[in-house]
Design an enzyme around this catalytic site. Structure first.
Site, PDB file in Angstrom:
ATOM      1  N   CYS A 119       1.214  -1.422   0.132  1.00 15.50           N
ATOM      2  CA  CYS A 119      -0.099   0.104  -0.081  1.00 15.50           C
ATOM      3  C   CYS A 119       0.497   1.186   0.586  1.00 15.50           C
ATOM      4  O   CYS A 119       0.291   2.624  -0.079  1.00 15.50           O
ATOM      5  CB  CYS A 119      -1.680   0.392   1.482  1.00 15.50           C
ATOM      6  SG  CYS A 119      -0.271  -0.276   2.401  1.00 15.50           S
ATOM      7  N   HIS A 129      -1.605  11.332  15.718  1.00 13.03           N
ATOM      8  CA  HIS A 129      -2.087  10.414  14.960  1.00 13.03           C
ATOM      9  C   HIS A 129      -1.314   9.931  14.554  1.00 13.03           C
ATOM     10  O   HIS A 129      -0.077  10.155  13.800  1.00 13.03           O
ATOM     11  CB  HIS A 129      -3.009  11.526  14.317  1.00 13.03           C
ATOM     12  CG  HIS A 129      -3.676  11.063  12.457  1.00 13.03           C
ATOM     13  ND1 HIS A 129      -4.686  10.162  12.587  1.00 13.03           N
ATOM     14  CD2 HIS A 129      -2.627  10.873  11.615  1.00 13.03           C
ATOM     15  CE1 HIS A 129      -4.909   9.745  11.258  1.00 13.03           C
ATOM     16  NE2 HIS A 129      -3.228  10.226  10.443  1.00 13.03           N
ATOM     17  N   HIS A 151      -3.661   4.758  10.076  1.00 10.06           N
ATOM     18  CA  HIS A 151      -5.596   3.428  10.468  1.00 10.06           C
ATOM     19  C   HIS A 151      -5.248   2.436  10.732  1.00 10.06           C
ATOM     20  O   HIS A 151      -4.225   1.527  10.047  1.00 10.06           O
ATOM     21  CB  HIS A 151      -6.833   4.070   9.349  1.00 10.06           C
ATOM     22  CG  HIS A 151      -6.666   5.742   9.486  1.00 10.06           C
ATOM     23  ND1 HIS A 151      -6.498   6.279   8.219  1.00 10.06           N
ATOM     24  CD2 HIS A 151      -7.766   6.194   9.628  1.00 10.06           C
ATOM     25  CE1 HIS A 151      -6.361   7.390   8.514  1.00 10.06           C
ATOM     26  NE2 HIS A 151      -7.799   7.436   9.349  1.00 10.06           N
ATOM     27  N   ASP A 199      -7.706  -6.419   6.699  1.00 11.57           N
ATOM     28  CA  ASP A 199      -7.359  -6.829   5.900  1.00 11.57           C
ATOM     29  C   ASP A 199      -6.072  -7.411   5.823  1.00 11.57           C
ATOM     30  O   ASP A 199      -5.695  -7.929   5.087  1.00 11.57           O
ATOM     31  CB  ASP A 199      -7.594  -6.501   4.879  1.00 11.57           C
ATOM     32  CG  ASP A 199      -7.045  -4.835   4.804  1.00 11.57           C
ATOM     33  OD1 ASP A 199      -6.516  -4.714   5.304  1.00 11.57           O
ATOM     34  OD2 ASP A 199      -6.902  -4.413   3.879  1.00 11.57           O
ATOM     35  N   ARG A 231      -4.947  -4.982   9.766  1.00 18.27           N
ATOM     36  CA  ARG A 231      -3.654  -4.535   9.120  1.00 18.27           C
ATOM     37  C   ARG A 231      -3.310  -2.659   9.872  1.00 18.27           C
ATOM     38  O   ARG A 231      -3.772  -1.882   9.522  1.00 18.27           O
ATOM     39  CB  ARG A 231      -3.618  -3.967   7.385  1.00 18.27           C
ATOM     40  CG  ARG A 231      -2.064  -3.014   7.066  1.00 18.27           C
ATOM     41  CD  ARG A 231      -2.719  -3.479   5.466  1.00 18.27           C
ATOM     42  NE  ARG A 231      -3.740  -2.967   5.027  1.00 18.27           N
ATOM     43  CZ  ARG A 231      -4.300  -1.410   3.906  1.00 18.27           C
ATOM     44  NH1 ARG A 231      -3.613  -0.671   4.138  1.00 18.27           N
ATOM     45  NH2 ARG A 231      -5.946  -1.346   4.157  1.00 18.27           N
ATOM     46  N   CYS A 264      -1.894   0.338   9.327  1.00 14.45           N
ATOM     47  CA  CYS A 264      -1.226   1.606   8.213  1.00 14.45           C
ATOM     48  C   CYS A 264      -0.982   2.890   8.749  1.00 14.45           C
ATOM     49  O   CYS A 264      -1.866   2.999   9.232  1.00 14.45           O
ATOM     50  CB  CYS A 264      -2.196   1.298   7.056  1.00 14.45           C
ATOM     51  SG  CYS A 264      -1.526   2.248   5.491  1.00 14.45           S
TER      52      CYS A 264
END
Length: 136
Positions: free
Chosen positions: A62, A99, A102, A106, A114, A116
Site C-alpha cells: 500500500c 495521529h 489507520h 485485511d 493491518r 497502516c
C-alpha cells in the site's frame, strides 16, 4: 507532560507535524519506513512511546509501513473516523495523542489486522544485533 503546538513545531519536521498533530497523510511510497526492513522498534516521533516491532511489519503493497499488531495494546488508541466519506478506524498514540494512521481488518494472520501507519509519525531504533530482515 504534554507539549504545546509551538513546542511540537520546534522539534518536528513540517511533514511530521502535519501528520501527527493535524492528522494529515503522507503520500504513499514516499515515507522513510514504507520499504524499511531493519530489525528493531518503531516508536512515536512525538513522545518516544514504543509502538511496533519489526517482527510484526509486513509488505502490504500500500506504500505505508504496515504491522499486524502493536507492541503493546495499551500504547495505542483507536477512534472511529468518518472523514473523507469513509468509515475507518484511526490509530493514535495513547500517550501524546499523535495521529499515526489507520487500522484495517485485511491483514495477515494471526491477527488479521493491518495497522497502516505514516512513516512521519515514527522513529526507529535498531536492535542491538541489527540485521536486515528478508521480506517473505
Amino acid at each position: 507532560m504534554k507539549k504545546t503546538d509551538q513546542e511540537y513545531k520546534q522539534i518536528l519536521t513540517d511533514i511530521e507535524y502535519r501528520v501527527t498533530r493535524e492528522a494529515a497523510t503522507e503520500r504513499p511510497f514516499t515515507g522513510k519506513f514504507w520499504d524499511h526492513w531493519d530489525k528493531g522498534r518503531y516508536s512515536c516521533v512525538c513522545c518516544g512511546t514504543p509502538l511496533f516491532l519489526s517482527e510484526t511489519k509486513f509488505d502490504a503493497g500500500c506504500g505505508w509501513p504496515s504491522y499486524n499488531a502493536p507492541e503493546n495494546e495499551s500504547t495505542i488508541k483507536e477512534i472511529k473516523d468518518t472523514s473523507h466519506g469513509m468509515i475507518r478506524t484511526e490509530v493514535r498514540c495513547a500517550n501524546c495523542d499523535a495521529h499515526l494512521g489507520h487500522v484495517f481488518d485485511d491483514g495477515p494472520m494471526p491477527t488479521g489486522l493491518r495497522y497502516c501507519i505514516n512513516s512521519a509519525s515514527l522513529s526507529f531504533e535498531p536492535s542491538s544485533n541489527a540485521q536486515l530482515n528478508q521480506k517473505d
